[in-house]
Motif scaffolding. Structure first.
Motif, PDB file in Angstrom:
ATOM      1  N   TYR A 299       0.833  -1.217   0.000  1.00 20.29           N
ATOM      2  CA  TYR A 299       0.000   0.000   0.000  1.00 20.29           C
ATOM      3  C   TYR A 299       0.860   1.256   0.000  1.00 20.29           C
ATOM      4  N   ALA A 300       2.049   1.161   0.590  1.00 16.37           N
ATOM      5  CA  ALA A 300       2.986   2.297   0.495  1.00 16.37           C
ATOM      6  C   ALA A 300       3.386   2.493  -0.968  1.00 16.37           C
ATOM      7  N   ALA A 301       3.743   1.404  -1.635  1.00 12.33           N
ATOM      8  CA  ALA A 301       4.154   1.506  -3.052  1.00 12.33           C
ATOM      9  C   ALA A 301       2.976   1.954  -3.912  1.00 12.33           C
ATOM     10  N   GLN A 302       1.799   1.448  -3.583  1.00 19.28           N
ATOM     11  CA  GLN A 302       0.612   1.800  -4.383  1.00 19.28           C
ATOM     12  C   GLN A 302       0.301   3.298  -4.253  1.00 19.28           C
ATOM     13  N   LEU A 303       0.458   3.811  -3.055  1.00 23.09           N
ATOM     14  CA  LEU A 303       0.211   5.245  -2.852  1.00 23.09           C
ATOM     15  C   LEU A 303       1.208   6.086  -3.654  1.00 23.09           C
ATOM     16  N   VAL A 304       2.465   5.690  -3.602  1.00 22.31           N
ATOM     17  CA  VAL A 304       3.505   6.432  -4.338  1.00 22.31           C
ATOM     18  C   VAL A 304       3.218   6.389  -5.846  1.00 22.31           C
ATOM     19  N   LEU A 305       2.917   5.207  -6.359  1.00 23.06           N
ATOM     20  CA  LEU A 305       2.635   5.080  -7.799  1.00 23.06           C
ATOM     21  C   LEU A 305       1.385   5.862  -8.180  1.00 23.06           C
TER      22      LEU A 305
END
Ligand code: CP
Length: 312
Positions: A299-305
């Motif tokens: 979810y951290a990566a998804q937010l950044v993307l």
């Protein structure tokens, strides 16, 4: 957002944490956002969590992830300017980054430090070269000095499990047989400095992190004192920063035990060496949040993307 290369790219950590929690509740809500967009993941070093969770994040946004182990499978890349390339490197970053930019809408890069040449590591040669010579956004999947996807993950996890308004969080060094980078500890420190927590660092003498990063955060050399009344203990080994890249201490008395942890929750970015960094009794107990923490990598990566895609 154009690039995500540092915790300093987070403008408001509380709103980012809330947005990540919303993505976690409904991961496929923005599945149309990344349609027909390609994420290239370039690994100069090994990975389990970053490699899989960042691909999962891209898929949740409808993106197409493509992965390459650069060190093993690509031509050796030259980063020096004006180098006579008559050695082991066959391709310059100027061409490599420009070419990959034609295949990918976003490029994510993992490149660890040498832990030998402090100046070179602090220049972040690989990451800054990709930023300079690519024409698309760059995401840091752990560089020489930072692991901002991990730091954001850790902030989300602490927020989810906090039982008080201002929890006490300790970052503790623990022993390890090999020289490890400072990246995770640096980004965790920067993330905690942005949050409303009581934050202290515990490490042996000779292991203080870069003072430009720790700033006014208290650094204790007594682990028991640091752990007193802690709500969260985040554990990581790092090599000496002062005596750069050296292993000065492997004292097993710094290993995390159930007795030392008390009522605090245990966090670690993983992978972790059992009974070196932390005893089994901690990892196998409800005090450990490491599995939930690793889940939040998605979810951290998804937010950044998502933030990058919204600004493409
Ligand atoms: N925490 C972390 O970055 O794990 P990997 O090295 O397996 O990606």
């Amino acid at each position: 957002m154009k690039h995500y290369t540092s915790i300093n790219d987070i403008d408001n950590i509380n709103s980012w944490i809330e947005e990540a929690k919303q993505l976690k509740e409904n991961p496929l809500k923005h599945i149309e956002l990344g349609k027909n967009k390609t994420l290239g993941l370039l690994f100069f070093n090994s990975s389990l969590r970053t490699r899989l969770s960042t691909q999962k994040a891209a898929l949740n946004l409808g993106m197409n992830p493509i992965v390459m182990n650069v060190s093993g499978d690509a031509w050796g890349i030259e980063f020096g300017d004006g180098t006579v390339m008559n050695g082991n490197t066959a391709e310059h970053i100027k061409e490599a980054a420009a070419v990959v930019s034609q295949y990918c809408d976003v490029i994510a890069v993992r490149a660890f430090p040498t832990l030998i040449d402090k100046e070179k590591d602090e220049s972040e040669q690989v990451l800054t070269s990709f930023k300079k010579f690519s024409s698309v956004p760059i995401v840091n999947m752990e560089s020489a000095t930072g692991h901002p996807l991990q730091g954001l993950t850790d902030a989300i996890t602490i927020s989810e499990h906090a039982k008080t308004k201002k929890p006490k969080v300790v970052l503790s060094w623990a022993p390890h047989i090999k020289a490890l980078p400072h990246a995770v500890a640096n980004s965790f420190t920067q993330a905690m400095q942005k949050m409303d927590v009581e934050f202290v660092i515990a490490n042996p003498k000779g292991y203080n992190l870069n003072p430009e990063i720790t700033g006014s955060t208290p650094v204790l050399h007594n682990q028991y004192e640091a752990f007193r009344d802690a709500d969260f203990v985040y554990v990581k080994n790092w090599s000496s920063y002062e005596d750069y890249g050296k292993v000065l201490n492997t004292d097993p008395n710094w290993m995390i035990t159930k007795e030392k942890l008390g009522n605090a929750k245990f966090l670690h970015c993983l992978p972790v060496r059992r009974n070196v960094i932390v005893e089994d009794a901690v990892l196998d107990s409800n005090s450990s949040l490491v599995i939930q923490q690793a889940n939040n990598r998605t979810y951290a990566a998804q937010l950044v993307l998502k933030k990058i895609l919204e600004d493409l």
